[in-house]
Enzyme design. Structure first.
Site, short mmCIF file in Angstrom:
data_model
loop_
_atom_site.label_atom_id
_atom_site.label_comp_id
_atom_site.label_asym_id
_atom_site.label_seq_id
_atom_site.Cartn_x
_atom_site.Cartn_y
_atom_site.Cartn_z
N GLU A 1 0.86 -1.18 0.00
CA GLU A 1 0.00 0.00 0.00
C GLU A 1 0.90 1.24 0.00
O GLU A 1 2.01 1.22 0.54
CB GLU A 1 -0.86 -0.03 1.27
N LYS B 1 -9.73 0.80 -1.62
CA LYS B 1 -9.85 0.30 -0.24
C LYS B 1 -11.23 0.63 0.34
O LYS B 1 -11.65 1.79 0.36
CB LYS B 1 -8.74 0.94 0.60
N CYS C 1 -4.68 -3.47 3.52
CA CYS C 1 -4.34 -3.12 4.91
C CYS C 1 -5.50 -3.29 5.89
O CYS C 1 -5.82 -4.41 6.28
CB CYS C 1 -3.78 -1.70 4.96
#
Length: 267
Positions: A40, A115, A151
């Protein structure tokens, strides 16, 4: 399927970060990796200035630079980047938010996963500067279906089960995990748990820990803790990096997913 994980430390400059990514992708491809996963924020690290000033769409120089290299090498690359999103008002300020995107690029493919779960935790509010995504993404590499998460998504088991139900046998997770008390323990637990929840291979590529081993365990922002890993569908850790920059190359057997799902039909 041979995968490569590039654990690196990106900086503030997107041009320099692109050059670093290209160099490491070439190294991983030279070791036989066909799917190569970067962290990321590979295009610009967190805590290095405003993300919107260097954010680019998928036709920008960062994404197209990786697409050209992936095409040249005949590999598929997943790498974290930021794209322009929207404008919001927060506490009397006008903020130009970005999408926290995992670029997926290679021969015949060029797309992004945004995300879904922004990191609004531990006194950090990613949603102030990042617009949450809404759509799951899967893609194919050598006949294997691959899902994508980023993440903080790893704390949400439903997303991983949904990716598995959509056919994913491997789930890649570009990450820039924060260091601090119990954070490494949580990271190891969550990656194993999501592998078990989805009975899938987990391929998690993290930012190396800024300052390396010397600062290990000290609290930091979401700038990396290292410990990129490959976890099998029964939760066994097959490979793990340390705190420093590193490249992992590992062979994944999709038959292990079929075996796990037959014996442990949690889906």
């Amino acid at each position: 399927m041979r995968i490569g994980i590039v654990q690196l430390t990106s900086g503030e400059d997107i041009v320099g970060n692109l050059a670093l990514a290209k160099d490491k992708i070439r190294e991983a491809a030279g070791r036989g990796a066909r799917l190569i996963v970067l962290p990321e924020a590979a295009s610009q690290s967190f805590d290095s200035g405003r993300l919107d000033t260097q954010a680019q769409d998928l036709d920008g120089t960062y994404a197209t630079g990786l697409r050209e290299l992936a095409g040249e090498l005949g590999v598929t690359v997943v790498a974290g980047m930021f794209r322009p999103a929207d404008t919001v008002e927060r506490d009397g300020k006008t903020l130009h938010r970005v999408s926290n995107t995992a670029l997926v690029t290679g021969p015949g493919i060029h797309l992004g996963y945004d995300k879904i779960h922004t990191f609004d935790a531990f006194d950090y509010r990613e949603s102030d500067t990042v617009r949450p995504g809404t759509e799951l993404v899967t893609f194919e590499v050598e006949g294997v279906t691959v899902g994508v998460a980023i993440c903080y998504d790893i704390r949400f088991p439903g997303q991983f089960r949904d990716l598995a139900r959509a056919g994913a046998q491997v789930i890649v997770v570009p990450t820039s995990w924060a260091d601090g008390p119990e954070k490494l323990y949580q990271w190891r637990t969550l990656t194993a748990a999501r592998a078990l929840d989805s009975t899938s291979w987990i391929v998690a590529a993290g930012q190396a820990r800024p300052g390396g081993q010397e600062l290990a365990g000290q609290s930091s922002g979401p700038t990396g803790i290292g410990h990129s890993c490959v976890v099998g569908p029964t939760g066994r850790r097959e490979a793990e990096a340390g705190y420093e920059p590193e490249i992992i190359v590992c062979d994944l057997d999709p038959a292990e997913v079929d075996k796990a799902r037959k014996s442990l039909p949690v889906l």
